[in-house]
Design an enzyme around this catalytic site. Structure first.
Site, mmCIF file in Angstrom:
data_model
loop_
_atom_site.group_PDB
_atom_site.id
_atom_site.type_symbol
_atom_site.label_atom_id
_atom_site.label_comp_id
_atom_site.label_asym_id
_atom_site.label_seq_id
_atom_site.Cartn_x
_atom_site.Cartn_y
_atom_site.Cartn_z
ATOM 1 N N GLU A 136 0.813 -1.220 0.000
ATOM 2 C CA GLU A 136 0.000 0.000 0.000
ATOM 3 C C GLU A 136 0.846 1.270 0.000
ATOM 4 O O GLU A 136 0.462 2.281 -0.611
ATOM 5 C CB GLU A 136 -0.948 -0.007 1.199
ATOM 6 C CG GLU A 136 -2.166 -0.894 1.028
ATOM 7 C CD GLU A 136 -1.824 -2.386 1.060
ATOM 8 O OE1 GLU A 136 -2.590 -3.180 0.482
ATOM 9 O OE2 GLU A 136 -0.799 -2.741 1.679
ATOM 10 N N HIS A 153 -10.371 -6.218 9.227
ATOM 11 C CA HIS A 153 -10.862 -5.887 7.892
ATOM 12 C C HIS A 153 -12.239 -5.231 7.918
ATOM 13 O O HIS A 153 -12.919 -5.185 6.898
ATOM 14 C CB HIS A 153 -10.951 -7.161 7.036
ATOM 15 C CG HIS A 153 -9.638 -7.781 6.723
ATOM 16 N ND1 HIS A 153 -8.895 -8.436 7.668
ATOM 17 C CD2 HIS A 153 -8.919 -7.851 5.559
ATOM 18 C CE1 HIS A 153 -7.786 -8.887 7.113
ATOM 19 N NE2 HIS A 153 -7.771 -8.533 5.843
#
Length: 332
Positions: A60, A129
């Protein structure tokens, strides 16, 4: 007007902006041949090719850094972070580079980058998540943070974000992708401002201030309350930073009671900021303390029953309203 899903609205926005401006490109994990984790970018690789639809490594900080660098030299990247939870790995790039370069270089640079981030709970993805970090990013000067709740807003706000010269954190609730709603016919050009909320339901007795998926929960609660004589006004913030304070205070002046509803945790979050702003700017119009509906103060459980217990529901909103709206209002 036609009816499409939230997912398709996002795809249309990306495609239209890529057709309109050759500087727009998209990058992220599995967005090319696979079409993205939530199929938002399906078909774009075949249409635009690998130069403008760039698959990236599972890193990321590399995705965000590449987007930021390309924005500095004149491109307009749409950067997909597979889930908002993973944006923590890119947070230094987002917070210390994207948000600050325009200021630190005296306005000589622009930062036209969009960070698309799915997030939220309800799909049994576990504690790592299922999080919303919108309040974290909204804390940072230089970032715009938006959270659309409908296909119309998803398309219009994403198009506006791509055209904006400032970095935009664009947060999409995972459970909204299949939600259907009206958008203008193909070929009809429109955008939605990144600094304006919307009244989703008119009411006179209490204001429900909310955003993202909780808009739909609050609308359901408002319909139930109406059966008991309580008319709730539902405000969809749409933008977390900047926030449409005029819309909020205008509604408070009318209803004199407020419940702020959000999916995230209670402490130090978006809802408490909104409540503080209301107390600061509209205190004299309040007839009761501000109610606050949130998720439970725990990491999101994986167990489905426990996950549902951790998430705010329609009944929580109804209970919060009844706690501050006197019975005499419903009995009118």
């Amino acid at each position: 007007m036609r009816v499409i899903t939230f997912r398709d609205a996002l795809r249309e926005a990306i495609r239209e902006e890529m057709l309109r401006d050759q500087r727009v490109y998209i990058l992220g994990e599995d967005i090319a041949g696979y079409g993205g984790t939530y199929s938002v970018t399906r078909g774009l690789f075949e249409e635009f090719g690998e130069k403008r639809v760039r698959d990236t490594p599972l890193a990321e900080e590399v995705i965000a850094g590449t987007a930021i660098g390309s924005a500095l030299v004149g491109l307009r990247p749409i950067c997909e972070i597979m889930t908002m939870n993973f944006s923590l790995l890119a947070s230094d790039q987002i917070v210390n580079s994207a948000a600050k370069f325009h200021y630190m270089f005296g306005g000589q640079t622009r930062m036209p980058v969009v960070f698309r981030m799915p997030g939220g709970g309800g799909a049994q993805r576990g504690a790592q998540h299922s999080q919303f970090f919108e309040s974290w990013y909204a804390h940072i000067p230089g970032l715009k943070v938006v959270m659309p709740a409908t296909p119309y807003d998803a398309k219009g706000m994403l198009k506006a974000a791509v055209r904006d010269d400032d970095p935009v954190v664009f947060v999409e609730h995972e459970l909204l992708y299949n939600v259907k709603g009206e958008v203008p016919d193909e070929g009809v050009e429109y955008t939605v401002p990144l600094n304006r909320g919307e009244i989703r339901r008119q009411g006179r007795d209490v204001t429900l201030v909310t955003f993202s998926r909780m808009v739909h929960i609050c609308l359901q609660a408002a319909e139930e309350l109406a059966k008991e004589g309580i008319e709730a006004e539902v405000l969809d913030l749409r933008s977390i930073r900047p926030v449409d304070l005029d819309l909020i205070t205008g509604s408070v002046r009318k209803t004199n009671r407020v419940v702020v509803a959000e999916e995230g945790w209670k402490y130090y979050g978006t809802g408490q900021t909104i409540a503080a702003l209301i107390y600061e700017h509209a205190f004299d119009y309040l007839d009761a303390p501000i109610g606050h509906v949130t998720g439970k103060d725990v990491p999101m459980p994986y167990s489905k029953p426990l996950e549902q217990a951790a998430l705010p529901a329609r009944g929580d909103v109804i209970a919060a309203v009844k706690a501050i709206v006197p019975a005499s209002v419903a009995a009118r």
